[in-house]
Design a protein around this motif. Structure first.
Motif, mmCIF file in Angstrom:
data_model
loop_
_atom_site.group_PDB
_atom_site.id
_atom_site.type_symbol
_atom_site.label_atom_id
_atom_site.label_comp_id
_atom_site.label_asym_id
_atom_site.label_seq_id
_atom_site.Cartn_x
_atom_site.Cartn_y
_atom_site.Cartn_z
ATOM 1 N N UNK A 86 0.841 -1.190 0.000
ATOM 2 C CA UNK A 86 0.000 0.000 0.000
ATOM 3 C C UNK A 86 0.882 1.248 0.000
ATOM 4 N N UNK A 87 0.549 2.200 -0.842
ATOM 5 C CA UNK A 87 1.306 3.444 -0.934
ATOM 6 C C UNK A 87 1.079 4.317 0.293
ATOM 7 N N UNK A 88 2.064 5.150 0.584
ATOM 8 C CA UNK A 88 1.924 6.202 1.580
ATOM 9 C C UNK A 88 1.923 7.543 0.867
ATOM 10 N N UNK A 89 0.936 8.354 1.173
ATOM 11 C CA UNK A 89 0.848 9.693 0.600
ATOM 12 C C UNK A 89 1.684 10.657 1.437
ATOM 13 N N UNK A 90 2.660 11.301 0.810
ATOM 14 C CA UNK A 90 3.476 12.317 1.459
ATOM 15 C C UNK A 90 2.959 13.670 0.982
ATOM 16 N N UNK A 91 2.442 14.468 1.899
ATOM 17 C CA UNK A 91 1.702 15.682 1.559
ATOM 18 C C UNK A 91 2.535 16.916 1.885
ATOM 19 N N UNK A 92 2.856 17.710 0.862
ATOM 20 C CA UNK A 92 3.706 18.884 1.008
ATOM 21 C C UNK A 92 2.848 20.144 0.879
ATOM 22 N N UNK A 93 2.844 20.996 1.897
ATOM 23 C CA UNK A 93 1.999 22.195 1.853
ATOM 24 C C UNK A 93 2.616 23.302 1.012
ATOM 25 N N UNK A 94 1.834 24.344 0.798
ATOM 26 C CA UNK A 94 2.297 25.519 0.084
ATOM 27 C C UNK A 94 2.888 26.543 1.023
ATOM 28 N N UNK A 95 2.686 27.825 0.697
ATOM 29 C CA UNK A 95 3.295 28.911 1.462
ATOM 30 C C UNK A 95 2.914 28.828 2.939
ATOM 31 N N UNK A 96 3.888 29.050 3.791
ATOM 32 C CA UNK A 96 3.716 28.913 5.233
ATOM 33 C C UNK A 96 4.190 27.564 5.729
ATOM 34 N N UNK A 97 4.005 26.538 4.891
ATOM 35 C CA UNK A 97 4.538 25.211 5.194
ATOM 36 C C UNK A 97 3.857 24.474 6.316
ATOM 37 N N UNK A 98 2.568 24.736 6.570
ATOM 38 C CA UNK A 98 1.881 24.147 7.714
ATOM 39 C C UNK A 98 1.286 22.787 7.353
ATOM 40 N N UNK A 99 1.734 21.754 8.045
ATOM 41 C CA UNK A 99 1.249 20.400 7.772
ATOM 42 C C UNK A 99 -0.255 20.273 7.994
ATOM 43 N N UNK A 100 -0.798 21.027 8.965
ATOM 44 C CA UNK A 100 -2.223 20.925 9.289
ATOM 45 C C UNK A 100 -3.124 21.335 8.135
ATOM 46 N N UNK A 101 -2.573 22.025 7.148
ATOM 47 C CA UNK A 101 -3.345 22.353 5.942
ATOM 48 C C UNK A 101 -3.973 21.103 5.336
ATOM 49 N N UNK A 102 -3.274 19.974 5.445
ATOM 50 C CA UNK A 102 -3.721 18.743 4.802
ATOM 51 C C UNK A 102 -4.662 17.911 5.677
ATOM 52 N N UNK A 103 -5.065 18.404 6.831
ATOM 53 C CA UNK A 103 -5.842 17.586 7.749
ATOM 54 C C UNK A 103 -7.113 16.996 7.132
ATOM 55 N N UNK A 104 -7.919 17.780 6.395
ATOM 56 C CA UNK A 104 -9.116 17.170 5.796
ATOM 57 C C UNK A 104 -8.789 16.052 4.811
ATOM 58 N N UNK A 105 -7.696 16.194 4.067
ATOM 59 C CA UNK A 105 -7.287 15.144 3.138
ATOM 60 C C UNK A 105 -6.813 13.912 3.908
ATOM 61 N N UNK A 106 -6.038 14.139 4.970
ATOM 62 C CA UNK A 106 -5.588 13.006 5.785
ATOM 63 C C UNK A 106 -6.773 12.289 6.414
#
Length: 232
Positions: free
Chosen positions: A1-21
Motif C-alpha cells: 500500500x502506498x503512503x501519501x506524502x503531503x507537502x503544503x504551500x506557502x507557510x509550510x503548515x502540515x495541518x493544511x492537509x488535515x481534511x485530506x488526511x
C-alpha cells in the motif's frame, strides 16, 4: 500500500492537509503531512527538501507500495527535489507552481504570466482587477466558516527566503507525474494552469471542484482523484 506524502504551500503548515488526511484514513490509506520551515528566514528549498526527506525517514522510510508525493502551490518547487532523493512512485501537483531548471519561486510569477492570467480571469468573472489582493476573494471563497477558522488557526507567514532559492534539478525527475487544478481557482486560474502544465511538462491537468485551497474545501473529490491515480 502506498503512503501519501503531503507537502503544503506557502507557510509550510502540515495541518493544511488535515481534511485530506482524514479522508485518506477513512479509506484505510496511510499519509504523512510534512511541516516545512516556511517562516524561517534562513530556510530555502534545500531546507524544505531536507524537512520532507527527514520526516519520511522518521516515519519509517519507503512504503511497500511506494511513496506518492502530493504538493500544493509553492510545494511544487519542493516536491520534484524530494523525488530526486526518495523512491517515489508517483508525483501529484495540486494547484502548484511548476518550476524550470534554475528558476526561483520569485521568478516564476513573471516567467509564467500569472498576474496577467489572474487579471484576465477577474475581468471575465466580473471582479475589479485593480482592487488588490484579498484573501477572502482569492483563497476563501469556496470554504465554509469552519474550514476558514481551521486555516486561520494554523496559518503562518512565509518568509522571503524560499522565493530567492533556485530549483536545482537540471531536468524533471523520472517519476510519473500528474497535475490537478481546482476548476474555481482564482489565484492560479484553471486555463493558466493548463497552459503552464502543457508548456513545462507536456501534461494536461485533471480538474477537481474548488479553488486554490481545494484540499481544504473539497478533500473528498481530491482524494477520489488521488486514489484513481494510485490505482491506475
Amino acid at each position: 500500500m502506498s503512503t501519501y506524502v503531503l507537502i503544503p504551500g506557502a507557510g509550510g503548515v502540515a495541518a493544511f492537509w488535515q481534511p485530506v488526511e482524514d479522508e485518506l484514513r477513512r479509506r484505510g490509506r496511510s499519509s504523512l503531512a510534512v511541516d516545512l520551515p516556511g517562516d524561517d528566514p534562513a530556510a530555502g528549498l534545500p531546507e524544505y527538501t531536507d524537512a520532507v526527506v527527514e520526516a519520511v525517514g522518521r516515519a519509517g522510510g519507503d512504503a511497500p507500495g511506494g511513496l506518492v508525493v502530493v504538493a500544493q502551490s509553492l510545494g511544487g518547487f519542493t516536491a520534484p527535489l524530494v523525488c530526486a532523493r526518495l523512491p517515489v512512485s508517483l508525483l501529484v501537483l495540486v494547484n502548484a507552481m511548476i518550476p524550470l531548471p534554475g528558476e526561483t519561486p520569485g521568478e516564476w510569477w513573471d516567467s509564467t504570466g500569472q498576474a496577467a492570467a489572474m487579471r484576465a480571469n477577474d475581468v471575465r468573472d466580473g471582479r475589479d482587477p485593480d482592487a488588490g489582493f484579498d484573501l477572502a476573494t482569492y483563497f476563501l471563497h469556496d470554504m465554509s466558516q469552519a474550514e476558514i477558522d481551521r486555516l486561520m488557526g494554523n496559518n503562518r507567514d512565509e518568509s522571503e527566503a524560499a522565493f530567492g532559492s533556485p530549483f536545482t534539478l537540471d531536468a524533471w525527475p523520472d517519476v510519473p507525474t500528474r497535475v490537478i487544478t481546482g476548476r474555481d481557482d482564482r489565484f492560479f486560474p484553471a486555463d493558466f494552469q493548463r497552459r503552464v502544465a502543457r508548456e513545462r511538462l507536456g501534461i494536461t491537468p485533471d480538474e477537481v471542484p474548488g479553488g486554490h485551497l481545494a484540499p481544504l474545501s473539497h478533500p473528498r473529490e481530491l482524494v477520489d482523484q488521488l486514489e484513481a491515480y494510485a490505482a491506475g
